[in-house]
Design a protein around this motif. Sequence first.
Motif, PDB file in Angstrom:
ATOM      1  N   THR A 375       0.860  -1.186   0.000  1.00  0.00           N
ATOM      2  CA  THR A 375       0.000   0.000   0.000  1.00  0.00           C
ATOM      3  C   THR A 375       0.892   1.229   0.000  1.00  0.00           C
ATOM      4  N   TYR A 383      -2.754   3.571  -3.086  1.00  0.00           N
ATOM      5  CA  TYR A 383      -3.031   2.419  -3.935  1.00  0.00           C
ATOM      6  C   TYR A 383      -2.400   1.193  -3.282  1.00  0.00           C
ATOM      7  N   ILE A 386      -2.679  -5.666  -5.356  1.00  0.00           N
ATOM      8  CA  ILE A 386      -3.403  -6.878  -4.969  1.00  0.00           C
ATOM      9  C   ILE A 386      -2.715  -8.118  -5.531  1.00  0.00           C
ATOM     10  N   LYS A 395      -4.344  -3.257  -8.973  1.00  0.00           N
ATOM     11  CA  LYS A 395      -4.294  -2.341  -7.839  1.00  0.00           C
ATOM     12  C   LYS A 395      -5.700  -1.987  -7.351  1.00  0.00           C
ATOM     13  N   ARG A 396      -5.775  -1.728  -6.057  1.00  0.00           N
ATOM     14  CA  ARG A 396      -6.971  -1.099  -5.466  1.00  0.00           C
ATOM     15  C   ARG A 396      -6.600   0.347  -5.184  1.00  0.00           C
ATOM     16  N   ILE A 420     -15.606   0.661  -7.874  1.00  0.00           N
ATOM     17  CA  ILE A 420     -16.175  -0.199  -6.836  1.00  0.00           C
ATOM     18  C   ILE A 420     -17.154   0.586  -5.962  1.00  0.00           C
ATOM     19  N   VAL A 460     -13.284   4.426  -4.726  1.00  0.00           N
ATOM     20  CA  VAL A 460     -12.505   3.192  -4.783  1.00  0.00           C
ATOM     21  C   VAL A 460     -12.639   2.588  -6.172  1.00  0.00           C
ATOM     22  N   ILE A 462     -10.774  -0.446  -8.989  1.00  0.00           N
ATOM     23  CA  ILE A 462      -9.795  -1.494  -9.269  1.00  0.00           C
ATOM     24  C   ILE A 462      -9.162  -1.169 -10.613  1.00  0.00           C
TER      25      ILE A 462
END
Length: 485
Positions: A375, A383, A386, A395-396, A420, A460, A462
């Motif tokens: 992170t 970010y 993942i 990435k999230r 998301i 948020v 992805i």
Amino acid sequence: MKLEFSTVILCGGAGSRLWPVSRENRPKVFMPVASQKSLLSETAQRIASANPWLCVLTSESLGFQVLADLKEAGQAAELTLIEPLRRNTAPAVLFAALAAKAAGRGAIPMLILPADHVIHDKVGFEMAVSKAVDFANAGHLVTFGIPPTHAETGYGYLKLGSPARTSSNAEARVVDQFVEKPAASLAEQYVAAGNFHWNSGMFCFTPETFLSVAEQIAPALSKQVLACWQATTKNDADSSGNAITEKTLLLDEKTMAAIDDISLDYAIMEKAPNVVSVNASFDWDDVGSWDALAKHFPEDEQGNASEGKAIFIDSNNTFVFGRERLIAAVGLDNLIIVDTPDALLVTAKGHSQSVKKVVEKLNQAKDERGTYHSTVHRPWGTYTIIEEGPDYKIKRIVVHPGARLSLQMHHHRNEHWVVISGNAEVVNGDKTLLLKTNQSTYIPKETQHRLSNLGTIPLVIIEAQVGDYLGEDDIVRFEDQYGRA
């Protein structure tokens, strides 16, 4: 009578001996140690009751994190100096002295504190600061010498000479010599001699005295720093009208490149004629390694300690650090285990000074785990990686309300964005899109794009990257509200 002094907090360095928790992009100053607050906010809180003028020096990559950390703790600096290049502690303190003088505080003692020390004895600390301020007002350069509790090889030492006093009867010792980190046998001799203290890296002096001494001892360095300061304040005045009252000041990169990379001890303190050391008998630790950090956690009857959820079975003298998942230690002795989402460290106690060699190997291999966590904090949010493979990375991304990423382009990767939660404004080439939850867009390489959160809740998404190179340096910025273009 209330003490009057300024405070400078030095907030830099990678803390590589505390990898994998401390990394260059998120170093140990942001770590909590046996507390819910970061080391940085603990340092600021330590002098908050005195209500001094506070200046923080940090790097360009950490500046926004420093400001956010202090804000979260309900603290603030009168001035934050951002260094675009690393030039060590001597230039940093010279910049702070020039800033204090420009703010009309040239004759007021200035307390220099690293951001990553642990001190629990606030009363003892305040007593030592009071003595240091007395000696600084009397024209001395003051260090804080820590009486050694053992033969430590990870610290520098101060060889103390004759006693010194001020008119108010404050006590100190003249510093005869600054000594580098010694071998174990020499450290034992220092401790046995009784006139050697650990060099804490904390100092106190008036800016006027310090600048005057620096001009005599290190004239070339003083001129280099002054040139950068004058270029910085001229640049800032040209754009904002008043350089000194601005909360944040980015030092001029072109002139800073010409400044020598040298520590305060080497450049000035070791050669100065008027250095004294205040006896800092309060508890102190610079938590420079996992061995040092482990001592701040309570142990069970077998000498085991942990941060996070850990189970010890038939284990002794073992320290476990991990906040993400349960760690079970079975049949272990004298080990340190540190778990993070993307890296695991296992080392024998007594060897944690060598952890920095792991970081060196990672950097040599261009492995980003030497620099970044899974992170990563950015001015606009975070970010989290993942999953990744040779030609893809997922990435999230979380964008703060009202924040936006730079208008940018990549040469080597394509990106797929899926919302998301929240509402996204997306610039994709010549189009501007408004995307809601469960909507997506595809951004080919070589396409200018930008992500913004115009809402009041975190956005948020992805992000799936696909390409032949996925490094963070494949970013061309065209516009950026955080000054990175």
